[in-house]
Structures are given as C-alpha cells and as structure tokens.
Write a protein that holds these residues in place. Structure first.
Motif, PDB file in Angstrom:
ATOM      1  N   LYS A 246      30.009  59.859  56.785  1.00 30.12           N
ATOM      2  CA  LYS A 246      29.042  58.781  56.601  1.00 30.12           C
ATOM      3  C   LYS A 246      29.738  57.427  56.529  1.00 30.12           C
ATOM      4  CE  LYS A 246      25.515  61.502  54.365  1.00 30.12           C
ATOM      5  NZ  LYS A 246      24.417  61.429  53.433  1.00 30.12           N
ATOM      6  N   ILE A 247      28.932  56.376  56.700  1.00 33.06           N
ATOM      7  CA  ILE A 247      29.405  55.011  56.514  1.00 33.06           C
ATOM      8  C   ILE A 247      29.705  54.830  55.025  1.00 33.06           C
ATOM      9  CG2 ILE A 247      28.798  52.571  56.669  1.00 33.06           C
ATOM     10  CD1 ILE A 247      26.802  53.409  58.924  1.00 33.06           C
ATOM     11  N   LYS A 248      30.848  54.230  54.723  1.00 33.08           N
ATOM     12  CA  LYS A 248      31.227  53.960  53.336  1.00 33.08           C
ATOM     13  C   LYS A 248      31.269  52.452  53.136  1.00 33.08           C
ATOM     14  CE  LYS A 248      34.256  57.976  53.319  1.00 33.08           C
ATOM     15  NZ  LYS A 248      35.659  58.402  53.272  1.00 33.08           N
ATOM     16  N   THR A 249      30.804  51.997  51.981  1.00 36.25           N
ATOM     17  CA  THR A 249      30.836  50.566  51.678  1.00 36.25           C
ATOM     18  C   THR A 249      31.410  50.344  50.294  1.00 36.25           C
ATOM     19  OG1 THR A 249      28.606  50.556  50.727  1.00 36.25           O
ATOM     20  CG2 THR A 249      28.775  50.124  53.089  1.00 36.25           C
ATOM     21  N   ARG A 250      31.959  49.149  50.126  1.00 33.75           N
ATOM     22  CA  ARG A 250      32.524  48.744  48.855  1.00 33.75           C
ATOM     23  C   ARG A 250      32.447  47.225  48.759  1.00 33.75           C
ATOM     24  NH1 ARG A 250      37.743  52.001  46.859  1.00 33.75           N
ATOM     25  NH2 ARG A 250      36.395  53.698  47.411  1.00 33.75           N
ATOM     26  N   LYS A 251      32.018  46.700  47.629  1.00 33.21           N
ATOM     27  CA  LYS A 251      32.023  45.249  47.422  1.00 33.21           C
ATOM     28  C   LYS A 251      33.435  44.823  47.045  1.00 33.21           C
ATOM     29  CE  LYS A 251      28.351  42.625  47.298  1.00 33.21           C
ATOM     30  NZ  LYS A 251      28.117  41.633  48.331  1.00 33.21           N
ATOM     31  N   LEU A 252      33.930  43.761  47.702  1.00 32.77           N
ATOM     32  CA  LEU A 252      35.270  43.240  47.399  1.00 32.77           C
ATOM     33  C   LEU A 252      35.235  41.727  47.439  1.00 32.77           C
ATOM     34  CD1 LEU A 252      37.973  45.158  49.513  1.00 32.77           C
ATOM     35  CD2 LEU A 252      37.519  45.370  47.098  1.00 32.77           C
ATOM     36  N   SER A 253      35.951  41.101  46.549  1.00 34.93           N
ATOM     37  CA  SER A 253      36.096  39.648  46.632  1.00 34.93           C
ATOM     38  C   SER A 253      37.025  39.326  47.805  1.00 34.93           C
ATOM     39  CB  SER A 253      36.694  39.094  45.335  1.00 34.93           C
ATOM     40  OG  SER A 253      38.046  39.493  45.218  1.00 34.93           O
ATOM     41  N   LEU A 254      36.971  38.099  48.266  1.00 33.90           N
ATOM     42  CA  LEU A 254      37.855  37.672  49.345  1.00 33.90           C
ATOM     43  C   LEU A 254      39.318  37.835  48.929  1.00 33.90           C
ATOM     44  CD1 LEU A 254      38.221  36.526  52.153  1.00 33.90           C
ATOM     45  CD2 LEU A 254      37.956  34.224  51.189  1.00 33.90           C
ATOM     46  N   GLU A 255      39.635  37.537  47.674  1.00 37.95           N
ATOM     47  CA  GLU A 255      41.002  37.667  47.188  1.00 37.95           C
ATOM     48  C   GLU A 255      41.465  39.127  47.262  1.00 37.95           C
ATOM     49  OE1 GLU A 255      38.549  36.054  45.420  1.00 37.95           O
ATOM     50  OE2 GLU A 255      39.192  34.085  46.129  1.00 37.95           O
ATOM     51  N   GLU A 256      40.593  40.053  46.843  1.00 35.06           N
ATOM     52  CA  GLU A 256      40.932  41.486  46.917  1.00 35.06           C
ATOM     53  C   GLU A 256      41.130  41.922  48.365  1.00 35.06           C
ATOM     54  OE1 GLU A 256      38.611  43.584  43.245  1.00 35.06           O
ATOM     55  OE2 GLU A 256      37.362  42.644  44.770  1.00 35.06           O
ATOM     56  N   ALA A 257      40.252  41.441  49.254  1.00 37.64           N
ATOM     57  CA  ALA A 257      40.338  41.807  50.671  1.00 37.64           C
ATOM     58  C   ALA A 257      41.629  41.281  51.294  1.00 37.64           C
ATOM     59  CB  ALA A 257      39.119  41.292  51.420  1.00 37.64           C
ATOM     60  N   LYS A 258      42.027  40.075  50.920  1.00 35.30           N
ATOM     61  CA  LYS A 258      43.257  39.507  51.483  1.00 35.30           C
ATOM     62  C   LYS A 258      44.479  40.351  51.105  1.00 35.30           C
ATOM     63  CE  LYS A 258      41.891  34.736  52.174  1.00 35.30           C
ATOM     64  NZ  LYS A 258      42.496  34.167  53.345  1.00 35.30           N
ATOM     65  N   LYS A 259      44.437  40.990  49.938  1.00 33.42           N
ATOM     66  CA  LYS A 259      45.540  41.866  49.532  1.00 33.42           C
ATOM     67  C   LYS A 259      45.657  43.087  50.448  1.00 33.42           C
ATOM     68  CE  LYS A 259      45.395  40.500  44.699  1.00 33.42           C
ATOM     69  NZ  LYS A 259      45.002  40.894  43.333  1.00 33.42           N
ATOM     70  N   LEU A 260      44.587  43.413  51.160  1.00 30.85           N
ATOM     71  CA  LEU A 260      44.599  44.539  52.103  1.00 30.85           C
ATOM     72  C   LEU A 260      45.157  44.145  53.465  1.00 30.85           C
ATOM     73  CD1 LEU A 260      41.061  46.036  51.379  1.00 30.85           C
ATOM     74  CD2 LEU A 260      43.263  46.731  50.407  1.00 30.85           C
ATOM     75  N   GLY A 261      45.410  42.830  53.647  1.00 31.90           N
ATOM     76  CA  GLY A 261      45.982  42.363  54.911  1.00 31.90           C
ATOM     77  C   GLY A 261      44.960  41.947  55.947  1.00 31.90           C
ATOM     78  N   ILE A 262      43.762  41.574  55.508  1.00 29.60           N
ATOM     79  CA  ILE A 262      42.706  41.240  56.476  1.00 29.60           C
ATOM     80  C   ILE A 262      43.028  40.033  57.348  1.00 29.60           C
ATOM     81  CG2 ILE A 262      40.879  42.288  55.070  1.00 29.60           C
ATOM     82  CD1 ILE A 262      39.966  39.352  54.439  1.00 29.60           C
ATOM     83  N   ASP A 263      43.972  39.202  56.924  1.00 23.87           N
ATOM     84  CA  ASP A 263      44.330  38.029  57.734  1.00 23.87           C
ATOM     85  C   ASP A 263      44.915  38.423  59.086  1.00 23.87           C
ATOM     86  OD1 ASP A 263      43.424  36.235  55.807  1.00 23.87           O
ATOM     87  OD2 ASP A 263      45.402  36.042  54.876  1.00 23.87           O
ATOM     88  N   SER A 264      45.390  39.669  59.202  1.00 21.71           N
ATOM     89  CA  SER A 264      45.951  40.123  60.480  1.00 21.71           C
ATOM     90  C   SER A 264      44.965  40.971  61.290  1.00 21.71           C
ATOM     91  CB  SER A 264      47.232  40.932  60.232  1.00 21.71           C
ATOM     92  OG  SER A 264      46.929  42.131  59.546  1.00 21.71           O
TER      93      SER A 264
END
Length: 95
Positions: A3-21
């Motif tokens: 199934k599709i999985k979702t999670r709420k994340l702040s922009l700061e938390e997301a940036k720690k995952l490397g989303i800038d790349s």
C-alpha cells in the motif's frame, strides 16, 4: 500488493533525508492514471492530491513524505498544483 505509505515531516526533517538531491516534479490540476515501475518516495512541498487505488484512497498535502510501491496502479486527482521531489527505492519504514 503493498500500500501507499505516508508520514508527516517538517522540511527540516526531510532535508536530513537528503531531499535536496532528489528530482523535482510539478503538476497543475489534472486527473490521470499512473503505474509505478519502481518504488518511489516523494516529499511534497505543496499541493492537494487524491490518489486512488483499488484498495486505498490517500489524501496527499504539503509536508508529507509518501511512498508508492513498485507495480502500483492508481489514479491521481491533482486538486491544487503539486510541487514535490522524489527518489527511487528509498524505504520510509527506516526513518
């Protein structure tokens, strides 16, 4: 089928995952069918989208990390312009 999985994340938390790349994708309001050839994970900056599968209806908005399993067939209803970044084969269960 997974199934599709979702999670709420702040922009700061997301940036720690490397989303800038990650790659960027935008879409104006539209409705279309889609099939995922690979497992995709996306971070949504803004937008309002309903994604429907045979088993699920998922409401996606800004500030969400979303994972779509490989082989998923769905219909996207973009209600408000979506702006997201995405990558392949990233497991959100490990965060």
């Amino acid at each position: 089928m997974d199934k599709i999985k979702t999670r709420k994340l702040s922009l700061e938390e997301a940036k720690k995952l490397g989303i800038d790349s990650w790659d960027t994708w935008e879409c104006e309001p539209d409705t279309f069918d889609w099939e995922y050839a690979e497992q995709e994970t996306a971070y949504v900056f803004e937008g309002d989208v309903i994604v429907k599968t045979g088993e699920q209806t998922v409401h996606i908005t800004g500030g969400m990390l979303v994972s779509f399993p490989k082989g998923l067939k769905c219909t996207w209803e973009v209600r408000e312009k979506i702006r997201k970044v995405y990558t392949f084969n990233f497991d959100i269960d490990n965060i």
